[in-house]
Design a protein around this motif. Structure first.
Motif, short mmCIF file in Angstrom:
data_model
loop_
_atom_site.label_atom_id
_atom_site.label_comp_id
_atom_site.label_asym_id
_atom_site.label_seq_id
_atom_site.Cartn_x
_atom_site.Cartn_y
_atom_site.Cartn_z
N ARG A 308 0.84 -1.20 0.00
CA ARG A 308 0.00 0.00 0.00
C ARG A 308 0.87 1.25 0.00
O ARG A 308 1.79 1.37 0.80
CB ARG A 308 -0.89 0.00 1.24
CG ARG A 308 -1.74 1.26 1.40
CD ARG A 308 -2.35 1.31 2.79
NE ARG A 308 -3.04 2.58 3.01
CZ ARG A 308 -3.19 3.14 4.20
NH1 ARG A 308 -2.69 2.54 5.29
NH2 ARG A 308 -3.82 4.30 4.33
N ASN A 309 0.55 2.19 -0.92
CA ASN A 309 1.24 3.47 -0.96
C ASN A 309 0.31 4.55 -0.41
O ASN A 309 -0.84 4.66 -0.85
CB ASN A 309 1.65 3.82 -2.39
CG ASN A 309 2.72 2.90 -2.92
OD1 ASN A 309 3.66 2.57 -2.22
ND2 ASN A 309 2.57 2.46 -4.16
N LYS A 319 -4.29 14.69 11.76
CA LYS A 319 -3.47 13.96 10.80
C LYS A 319 -4.30 12.85 10.16
O LYS A 319 -4.96 12.07 10.85
CB LYS A 319 -2.25 13.37 11.51
CG LYS A 319 -1.27 12.70 10.58
CD LYS A 319 0.04 12.42 11.29
CE LYS A 319 -0.15 11.44 12.42
NZ LYS A 319 1.14 11.02 13.02
N ARG A 320 -4.29 12.81 8.82
CA ARG A 320 -5.03 11.79 8.10
C ARG A 320 -4.12 11.07 7.11
O ARG A 320 -3.12 11.63 6.66
CB ARG A 320 -6.19 12.43 7.33
CG ARG A 320 -7.34 12.91 8.20
CD ARG A 320 -8.42 13.55 7.35
NE ARG A 320 -8.80 12.68 6.25
CZ ARG A 320 -9.54 13.08 5.21
NH1 ARG A 320 -9.95 14.34 5.13
NH2 ARG A 320 -9.86 12.24 4.24
N GLU A 321 -4.51 9.83 6.78
CA GLU A 321 -3.79 9.05 5.78
C GLU A 321 -4.59 9.03 4.48
O GLU A 321 -5.80 8.86 4.50
CB GLU A 321 -3.55 7.61 6.26
CG GLU A 321 -2.58 7.51 7.42
CD GLU A 321 -2.32 6.07 7.83
OE1 GLU A 321 -2.96 5.16 7.26
OE2 GLU A 321 -1.49 5.85 8.75
N VAL A 322 -3.86 9.21 3.36
CA VAL A 322 -4.50 9.21 2.05
C VAL A 322 -3.76 8.24 1.13
O VAL A 322 -2.53 8.36 0.96
CB VAL A 322 -4.49 10.63 1.43
CG1 VAL A 322 -5.09 10.60 0.03
CG2 VAL A 322 -5.24 11.60 2.32
N ASP A 323 -4.47 7.28 0.55
CA ASP A 323 -3.84 6.36 -0.41
C ASP A 323 -3.54 7.10 -1.71
O ASP A 323 -4.33 7.94 -2.16
CB ASP A 323 -4.77 5.18 -0.69
CG ASP A 323 -4.89 4.24 0.49
OD1 ASP A 323 -3.98 4.26 1.33
OD2 ASP A 323 -5.89 3.50 0.57
N VAL A 324 -2.40 6.75 -2.31
CA VAL A 324 -1.99 7.40 -3.56
C VAL A 324 -1.54 6.35 -4.57
O VAL A 324 -1.10 5.26 -4.20
CB VAL A 324 -0.85 8.42 -3.33
CG1 VAL A 324 -1.31 9.59 -2.49
CG2 VAL A 324 0.38 7.75 -2.72
N GLU A 325 -1.66 6.72 -5.83
CA GLU A 325 -1.11 5.89 -6.92
C GLU A 325 0.12 6.61 -7.45
O GLU A 325 0.05 7.80 -7.76
CB GLU A 325 -2.13 5.72 -8.03
CG GLU A 325 -1.66 4.82 -9.17
CD GLU A 325 -2.68 4.67 -10.28
OE1 GLU A 325 -2.27 4.44 -11.44
OE2 GLU A 325 -3.89 4.82 -10.00
N VAL A 326 1.23 5.89 -7.50
CA VAL A 326 2.49 6.54 -7.87
C VAL A 326 2.93 6.13 -9.27
O VAL A 326 2.54 5.07 -9.77
CB VAL A 326 3.61 6.22 -6.85
CG1 VAL A 326 3.21 6.67 -5.46
CG2 VAL A 326 3.96 4.74 -6.85
N LEU A 337 0.09 9.98 -9.29
CA LEU A 337 -0.90 9.93 -10.36
C LEU A 337 -2.32 10.15 -9.84
O LEU A 337 -3.14 10.77 -10.51
CB LEU A 337 -0.81 8.57 -11.07
CG LEU A 337 0.55 8.22 -11.69
CD1 LEU A 337 0.52 6.81 -12.27
CD2 LEU A 337 0.95 9.23 -12.76
N LYS A 338 -2.61 9.64 -8.65
CA LYS A 338 -3.95 9.78 -8.06
C LYS A 338 -3.83 9.93 -6.54
O LYS A 338 -2.90 9.39 -5.94
CB LYS A 338 -4.82 8.56 -8.37
CG LYS A 338 -5.24 8.42 -9.82
CD LYS A 338 -6.13 7.19 -10.00
CE LYS A 338 -6.53 7.01 -11.47
NZ LYS A 338 -7.37 5.79 -11.66
N GLY A 339 -4.82 10.66 -5.96
CA GLY A 339 -4.89 10.74 -4.50
C GLY A 339 -4.61 12.11 -3.94
O GLY A 339 -5.04 12.43 -2.82
N LEU A 340 -3.87 12.95 -4.67
CA LEU A 340 -3.52 14.28 -4.18
C LEU A 340 -3.80 15.33 -5.25
O LEU A 340 -3.88 15.01 -6.44
CB LEU A 340 -2.04 14.33 -3.78
CG LEU A 340 -1.59 13.49 -2.59
CD1 LEU A 340 -0.08 13.56 -2.43
CD2 LEU A 340 -2.28 13.93 -1.30
#
Length: 349
Positions: A308-309, A319-326, A337-340
């Motif tokens: 998981r990225n 503070k929050r966690e957000v999944d991203v596609e790199v 690429l995605k998430g931010l």
């Protein structure tokens, strides 16, 4: 008179008793004043919670470049494997070491040959004697059968010498070219030498390539055959091309040194400076991926766990966690690429 005196004395005693009683009562009533005074209980001071100070970075659009960069060594372009073609020999001596420069025809190794050298010397003596006898018979005009026998004796010795000289030649490995020794067998003196097992590799020194070896095989995962390179040799910048990756190494060569070949590439340079030689250092840079105007974050902002990225961001002081596609990951940055979105603020590790 005595009565009056006694009465007066009795009154005085009563007064004394009364005064003593009053003193005792006073002492009793005020006894607490002799004990230590209790300290007043103070309320605990108010402590403000510690303010968390995170190191952050803003998500921005920029160009990201992934590259392989480092220093390689100039090595020969090609080499020849040298070996024996017959089994059964035992190694007598190795005359060279890896890195030695050798001349064409130079002996590199010898097998044990027993008394072969002595027998060859004796055969030359026998040949000379047979030739003299034949000359004597011809001078004396001996019968044709004797002369013919003399000729056959000379031929027989010549045949024997040819065979023994071949044996002596086959006991040696000689360099077929002027070059440099790039590999030497680990077989030691007295050990048997199998047929067709490479004992030496000798390479020409006039044609050179750059060999770059990475710290980790994964560092070369994106390097492909034919990729352009920029090299720096003796301060001169020269273009080059990747001509070998770990995937392109022949299996038999790879097995000789898998630790080296799994982490090495070869780069061919367009035109080498004239004064370079084997072992010289050359800088290389290969761009394996590049993208402009894309979302980028510092590499130490990306967090990974079990495939998981994700990143950490602050939302309303939480503070929050957000999944991203790199996408592309360079040595210092990561493409998202995605998430931010551009302008988001992430927390760095």
């Amino acid at each position: 008179m005595q009565k009056n005196n006694r009465k007066l004395s009795s009154n005085r005693l009563n007064v004394y008793y009364l005064l003593g009683a009053l003193a005792l009562i006073s002492i009793f009533l005020s006894g607490c004043t002799f004990l230590p005074k209790e300290e007043p209980v103070l309320a605990p001071p108010l402590v403000e919670p510690a303010k968390l100070d995170y190191e952050t970075a803003e998500v921005k659009k920029a160009e990201i470049i992934k590259r392989v960069k480092g220093s390689g060594t100039l090595v020969p372009t090609s080499h020849q494997d040298l070996y024996y073609t017959k089994d059964g020999g035992r190694l007598k001596k190795v005359h060279v070491r890896e890195g030695d420069l050798v001349k064409k025809g130079q002996t590199l190794a010898e097998l044990e040959t027993g008394n072969l050298a002595f027998e060859i010397d004796q055969a030359y003596i026998d040949l000379k004697k047979a030739q003299l006898r034949l000359q004597q018979m011809e001078a004396h005009e001996d019968d044709k059968y004797s002369i013919e026998m003399g000729k056959l004796d000379v031929q027989s010795i010549n045949n024997r010498l040819y065979f023994m000289n071949n044996q002596m030649a086959e006991s040696k490995i000689v360099s077929p070219i002027d070059g440099v020794i790039t590999f030497v067998t680990e077989i030691r003196q007295g050990q048997g030498v199998p047929a067709y097992e490479s004992l030496f590799q000798v390479a020409e020194t006039t044609q050179l390539q750059i060999q770059y070896t990475a710290m980790n095989a994964n560092d070369l995962a994106d390097v492909k055959l034919g990729m352009d390179t920029v090299t720096n040799i003796k301060g001169e910048e020269i273009k080059g091309e990747v001509v070998q990756t770990p995937k392109d190494v022949p299996a038999d060569i790879y097995e000789q040194n898998p630790d080296l070949y799994s982490k090495s590439i070869l780069v061919e340079v367009e035109k080498l400076p004239k004064d370079v030689k084997v072992g010289d250092i050359a800088g290389i840079e290969i761009i394996t991926a590049k993208k402009k105007d894309t979302l980028v974050i510092p590499k130490n902002g990306l967090r990974t766990t079990v495939g998981r990225n994700y990143v950490q961001i602050m939302v309303d002081n939480t503070k929050r966690e957000v999944d991203v596609e790199v996408g592309i990951i360079s040595s210092t940055e990561v493409e998202v690429l995605k998430g931010l979105d551009e302008g988001d603020v992430i927390i760095l590790k």
